[in-house]
Design a protein around this motif. Structure first.
Motif, short mmCIF file in Angstrom:
data_model
loop_
_atom_site.label_atom_id
_atom_site.label_comp_id
_atom_site.label_asym_id
_atom_site.label_seq_id
_atom_site.Cartn_x
_atom_site.Cartn_y
_atom_site.Cartn_z
N ALA A 156 0.70 -1.26 0.08
CA ALA A 156 0.11 0.03 -0.10
C ALA A 156 0.98 1.35 0.02
N THR A 157 2.08 1.22 0.45
CA THR A 157 2.91 2.21 0.13
C THR A 157 3.34 2.83 -0.92
N LEU A 158 3.24 2.06 -2.04
CA LEU A 158 3.80 2.48 -3.38
C LEU A 158 2.52 3.42 -3.98
N GLY A 159 2.89 4.61 -4.51
CA GLY A 159 2.06 5.22 -5.05
C GLY A 159 1.65 6.56 -3.96
N ALA A 160 1.79 6.26 -2.82
CA ALA A 160 1.14 7.01 -1.76
C ALA A 160 2.45 8.30 -1.39
N GLN A 161 1.87 9.14 -0.81
CA GLN A 161 2.72 10.25 -0.05
C GLN A 161 3.23 9.59 1.39
N VAL A 162 4.60 9.75 1.54
CA VAL A 162 4.96 9.23 2.77
C VAL A 162 5.99 10.02 3.54
N ARG A 163 6.22 9.78 4.85
CA ARG A 163 7.25 10.61 5.39
C ARG A 163 8.05 9.39 5.95
N VAL A 164 9.24 9.57 5.92
CA VAL A 164 10.16 8.78 6.55
C VAL A 164 11.22 9.23 7.69
N PHE A 165 11.02 8.51 8.94
CA PHE A 165 11.40 9.18 10.28
C PHE A 165 12.60 8.32 10.54
N GLY A 166 13.54 9.27 11.03
CA GLY A 166 14.86 8.87 11.46
C GLY A 166 14.82 8.31 12.78
N ALA A 167 16.08 7.84 13.45
CA ALA A 167 16.00 7.02 14.79
C ALA A 167 15.46 8.02 15.72
N ASP A 168 15.61 9.29 15.76
CA ASP A 168 15.07 10.32 16.78
C ASP A 168 13.77 10.53 16.56
N GLY A 169 12.99 9.88 15.62
CA GLY A 169 11.60 10.17 15.52
C GLY A 169 11.43 11.47 14.72
N ARG A 170 12.20 12.16 14.00
CA ARG A 170 12.06 13.25 13.15
C ARG A 170 11.96 12.87 11.91
N VAL A 171 11.03 13.69 10.96
CA VAL A 171 11.06 13.35 9.75
C VAL A 171 12.33 13.92 8.80
N VAL A 172 12.74 12.83 8.06
CA VAL A 172 14.11 13.11 7.31
C VAL A 172 13.61 13.21 6.07
N LEU A 173 12.90 12.73 5.38
CA LEU A 173 12.42 13.06 4.13
C LEU A 173 11.01 12.89 3.84
N GLU A 174 10.27 13.42 2.83
CA GLU A 174 9.00 13.32 2.49
C GLU A 174 9.03 13.36 0.80
N GLY A 175 8.04 12.50 0.33
CA GLY A 175 7.93 12.30 -0.93
C GLY A 175 6.98 11.37 -1.44
N VAL A 176 6.95 10.92 -2.95
CA VAL A 176 6.03 9.81 -3.11
C VAL A 176 6.57 8.34 -3.21
N ALA A 177 6.17 7.39 -2.77
CA ALA A 177 6.95 6.09 -2.98
C ALA A 177 6.62 5.64 -4.47
N GLU A 178 7.76 5.11 -4.93
CA GLU A 178 7.40 4.86 -6.23
C GLU A 178 7.74 3.41 -6.62
N SER A 179 8.58 2.88 -5.73
CA SER A 179 9.03 1.56 -6.27
C SER A 179 9.82 0.72 -5.17
N ILE A 180 10.04 -0.34 -5.57
CA ILE A 180 10.90 -1.26 -4.48
C ILE A 180 12.21 -1.93 -5.35
N THR A 181 13.35 -1.46 -4.85
CA THR A 181 14.56 -1.94 -5.51
C THR A 181 14.75 -3.43 -5.33
N PRO A 182 15.59 -3.89 -6.25
CA PRO A 182 15.93 -5.48 -6.23
C PRO A 182 16.66 -5.73 -4.58
N GLN A 183 16.91 -4.71 -4.01
CA GLN A 183 17.63 -5.21 -2.46
C GLN A 183 16.65 -4.55 -1.74
N GLY A 184 15.27 -4.24 -2.06
CA GLY A 184 14.23 -4.27 -1.02
C GLY A 184 13.97 -2.93 -0.32
#
Length: 261
Positions: free
Chosen positions: A206-234
């Motif tokens: 469900a993540t693919l195609g959606a607007q996402v926020r990625v959080f670091g270990a400290d709980g802060r947002v480190v980047l925001e954008g649209v999830a596009e694909s899964i790489t061969p490395q996952g």
């Protein structure tokens, strides 16, 4: 009495498991602190693969280290000690997530998906969690699925975006039945080539195609954008305002009808 109940549970599980995991070491408990912690301790003593199953946990670990306990039958508590995984196979965390999604679909029908990397969703909300941890010579993958927990339980735990299978479908399979179904699907996923696994994973993510926020270990947002694909490395490929970024680790929240999940 507790030992007798655990022995009866083990007999039931032995009758349900097939194939690869029927040959694995099997540990069953009426109650345990954590099935993952148990198998991590067993990793040096257990030369082959193993399965740990419990009716209830008193020290389960969830999102952001959140600890919780459940009563017998309210949730699935299951861990696998996996050995000899293929070097070029799909990442274990994604493979286990896909097996869980497939088992839930087989037993409960439509409405189950995944949030990268391996959070099971029901109706777009979190219905469980998966934690994979490296051990000498293998990996321990713990699976928790909310089966009969109520909306009141999640409110008391301050988990507004969590649900149980029963809340979404009106009923839930017995924990041991779901455990056996996951084991069956996991064997099939682990035997498939990486391309097939990743393609199936992407189809149910469900993540693919959606607007996402990625959080670091400290709980802060480190980047925001649209999830596009899964790489061969996952990895999760996210398109941001500054370009495409491959996310290897971190907590990802997906924007849906109920806000970010």
């Amino acid at each position: 009495m507790a030992t007798e109940r655990a022995d009866a549970l083990k007999k039931t599980m032995r009758g349900l498991l097939r194939g690869r995991f029927a040959r694995a070491g099997l540990f069953c408990f009426e109650e345990i602190g954590s099935t993952n912690a148990f198998l991590k301790e067993q990793a040096n003593a257990e030369p082959g693969e193993a399965v740990a199953f419990a009716l209830s946990q008193t020290a389960g670990v969830g999102r952001r280290g959140h600890t919780f306990s459940t009563r017998p039958g309210e949730a699935l508590h299951l861990s696998f000690l996996l050995r000899n995984l293929p070097e070029r196979g799909a990442p274990a965390s994604l493979s286990v997530g896909l097996a869980v999604q497939q088992a839930l679909f087989a037993l409960c029908g439509e409405g189950f998906s995944l949030k990268w990397p391996n959070d099971p969703l029901a109706g777009g909300r979190k219905v469980g969690g998966i934690l994979c941890e490296a051990v000498p010579g293998g990996i321990v993958c713990g699976i928790g699925i909310n089966l009969l927990l109520s909306a009141r339980f999640f409110a008391e735990q301050n988990l507004p975006n969590a649900v149980s299978v029963q809340m979404v479908t009106g009923s839930a399979p017995a924990p041991e039945v779901l455990a056996a179904a996951i084991a069956e699907k996991l064997e099939l996923v682990l035997a498939a080539d990486a391309h097939t696994v990743l393609a199936s994973y992407a189809a149910h993510c469900a993540t693919l195609g959606a607007q996402v926020r990625v959080f670091g270990a400290d709980g802060r947002v480190v980047l925001e954008g649209v999830a596009e694909s899964i790489t061969p490395q996952g990895e999760l490929m996210v398109r941001t305002a500054d370009g495409r970024v491959a996310v290897r680790a971190g907590e990802v929240s997906v924007r849906g009808q109920n806000g970010y999940v």
